[in-house]
Design a protein around this motif. Structure first.
Motif, PDB file in Angstrom:
ATOM      1  N   GLY A  47       0.792  -1.220   0.000  1.00 44.58           N
ATOM      2  CA  GLY A  47       0.000   0.000   0.000  1.00 44.58           C
ATOM      3  C   GLY A  47       0.823   1.268   0.000  1.00 44.58           C
ATOM      4  O   GLY A  47       0.266   2.364  -0.024  1.00 44.58           O
ATOM      5  N   HIS A  48       2.137   1.140   0.033  1.00 43.50           N
ATOM      6  CA  HIS A  48       3.012   2.311   0.075  1.00 43.50           C
ATOM      7  C   HIS A  48       3.914   2.362  -1.155  1.00 43.50           C
ATOM      8  O   HIS A  48       4.301   1.331  -1.697  1.00 43.50           O
ATOM      9  N   GLY A  49       4.260   3.580  -1.549  1.00 46.59           N
ATOM     10  CA  GLY A  49       5.216   3.789  -2.623  1.00 46.59           C
ATOM     11  C   GLY A  49       6.617   3.963  -2.065  1.00 46.59           C
ATOM     12  O   GLY A  49       6.798   4.214  -0.868  1.00 46.59           O
ATOM     13  N   ILE A  50       7.591   3.836  -2.930  1.00 47.27           N
ATOM     14  CA  ILE A  50       8.981   3.904  -2.476  1.00 47.27           C
ATOM     15  C   ILE A  50       9.389   5.322  -2.087  1.00 47.27           C
ATOM     16  O   ILE A  50      10.108   5.512  -1.107  1.00 47.27           O
ATOM     17  N   SER A  51       8.946   6.336  -2.828  1.00 47.32           N
ATOM     18  CA  SER A  51       9.359   7.709  -2.506  1.00 47.32           C
ATOM     19  C   SER A  51       8.992   8.081  -1.071  1.00 47.32           C
ATOM     20  O   SER A  51       9.816   8.642  -0.343  1.00 47.32           O
ATOM     21  N   GLU A  52       7.765   7.761  -0.659  1.00 45.32           N
ATOM     22  CA  GLU A  52       7.335   8.104   0.701  1.00 45.32           C
ATOM     23  C   GLU A  52       8.104   7.296   1.747  1.00 45.32           C
ATOM     24  O   GLU A  52       8.448   7.812   2.819  1.00 45.32           O
ATOM     25  N   LEU A  53       8.407   6.048   1.434  1.00 46.50           N
ATOM     26  CA  LEU A  53       9.208   5.224   2.349  1.00 46.50           C
ATOM     27  C   LEU A  53      10.647   5.737   2.428  1.00 46.50           C
ATOM     28  O   LEU A  53      11.226   5.812   3.512  1.00 46.50           O
ATOM     29  N   LEU A  54      11.204   6.081   1.275  1.00 45.57           N
ATOM     30  CA  LEU A  54      12.584   6.577   1.235  1.00 45.57           C
ATOM     31  C   LEU A  54      12.726   7.819   2.113  1.00 45.57           C
ATOM     32  O   LEU A  54      13.666   7.918   2.912  1.00 45.57           O
ATOM     33  N   LYS A  55      11.807   8.717   1.965  1.00 42.83           N
ATOM     34  CA  LYS A  55      11.858   9.954   2.757  1.00 42.83           C
ATOM     35  C   LYS A  55      11.807   9.643   4.253  1.00 42.83           C
ATOM     36  O   LYS A  55      12.568  10.201   5.045  1.00 42.83           O
ATOM     37  N   ALA A  56      10.923   8.742   4.657  1.00 49.84           N
ATOM     38  CA  ALA A  56      10.793   8.385   6.073  1.00 49.84           C
ATOM     39  C   ALA A  56      12.022   7.629   6.578  1.00 49.84           C
ATOM     40  O   ALA A  56      12.525   7.903   7.667  1.00 49.84           O
ATOM     41  N   ILE A  57      12.510   6.683   5.795  1.00 48.70           N
ATOM     42  CA  ILE A  57      13.676   5.881   6.200  1.00 48.70           C
ATOM     43  C   ILE A  57      14.902   6.759   6.387  1.00 48.70           C
ATOM     44  O   ILE A  57      15.662   6.592   7.350  1.00 48.70           O
ATOM     45  N   LEU A  58      15.096   7.709   5.485  1.00 47.09           N
ATOM     46  CA  LEU A  58      16.298   8.540   5.567  1.00 47.09           C
ATOM     47  C   LEU A  58      16.272   9.534   6.724  1.00 47.09           C
ATOM     48  O   LEU A  58      17.272  10.180   7.008  1.00 47.09           O
ATOM     49  N   GLU A  59      15.142   9.625   7.434  1.00 42.38           N
ATOM     50  CA  GLU A  59      15.117  10.396   8.678  1.00 42.38           C
ATOM     51  C   GLU A  59      15.951   9.696   9.753  1.00 42.38           C
ATOM     52  O   GLU A  59      16.407  10.333  10.701  1.00 42.38           O
ATOM     53  N   PHE A  60      16.120   8.388   9.607  1.00 36.18           N
ATOM     54  CA  PHE A  60      16.793   7.580  10.622  1.00 36.18           C
ATOM     55  C   PHE A  60      18.075   6.909  10.120  1.00 36.18           C
ATOM     56  O   PHE A  60      18.968   6.636  10.910  1.00 36.18           O
ATOM     57  N   LEU A  61      18.125   6.587   8.842  1.00 39.21           N
ATOM     58  CA  LEU A  61      19.225   5.803   8.286  1.00 39.21           C
ATOM     59  C   LEU A  61      20.248   6.716   7.620  1.00 39.21           C
ATOM     60  O   LEU A  61      19.941   7.347   6.606  1.00 39.21           O
ATOM     61  N   PRO A  62      21.473   6.798   8.174  1.00 39.57           N
ATOM     62  CA  PRO A  62      22.507   7.576   7.496  1.00 39.57           C
ATOM     63  C   PRO A  62      23.034   6.788   6.299  1.00 39.57           C
ATOM     64  O   PRO A  62      23.152   5.565   6.365  1.00 39.57           O
TER      65      PRO A  62
END
Length: 141
Positions: A47-62
């Protein structure tokens, strides 16, 4: 629930991000990618797209700043007429975080092989073709 964690980040995904070490890789796979057959650690984000996941993940993942290409895309197969526009979205998201490096474009079978060695694969419902992306984890500075 915890404060400050986007709801798109499931507990399973957060656990994987926390368990990853420097140099480990995570694959964000589009809806056409054979995710289940290419990993032992599959994380579903239906149910999710990659762009929205990428943005959220990069808040935490260097991202790894010690390598030339901490981000890799699956290159368009020779002869395919598709011109992926989603790569520009990824580039904007990454550059907004002040990362500046060239992106790697990998031939499909090479991308599949590297996926099998990745720490985890996140299966999404992304419909854009050639939307798959590999992220290499860096260190907290």
């Amino acid at each position: 629930m915890l404060k400050g964690i986007p709801s798109i980040i499931s507990p399973e995904l957060m656990k994987a991000l926390m368990e990853m070490g420097h140099g480990d890789e995570i694959v964000l796979a589009d809806g056409n990618f054979p995710a289940a057959s290419h990993t032992e650690r599959l994380i579903r984000c239906d149910g999710h797209g990659i762009s929205e996941l990428l943005k959220a993940i990069l808040e935490f993942l260097p991202l790894d700043t010690y390598v030339e290409h901490p981000v890799a895309f699956m290159a368009v197969v020779l002869g395919d007429s598709v011109q992926p526009t989603i790569w520009k979205d990824y580039e904007e998201i990454i550059h907004q975080l002040n990362y500046s490096f060239p992106f790697e474009f990998m031939e499909r079978s090479e991308f599949y092989h590297r996926t099998k060695m990745a720490f985890a694969v996140v299966a999404t419902s992304e419909t854009a073709q050639y939307a798959n992306i590999i992220l290499k984890k860096g260190v907290i500075k």
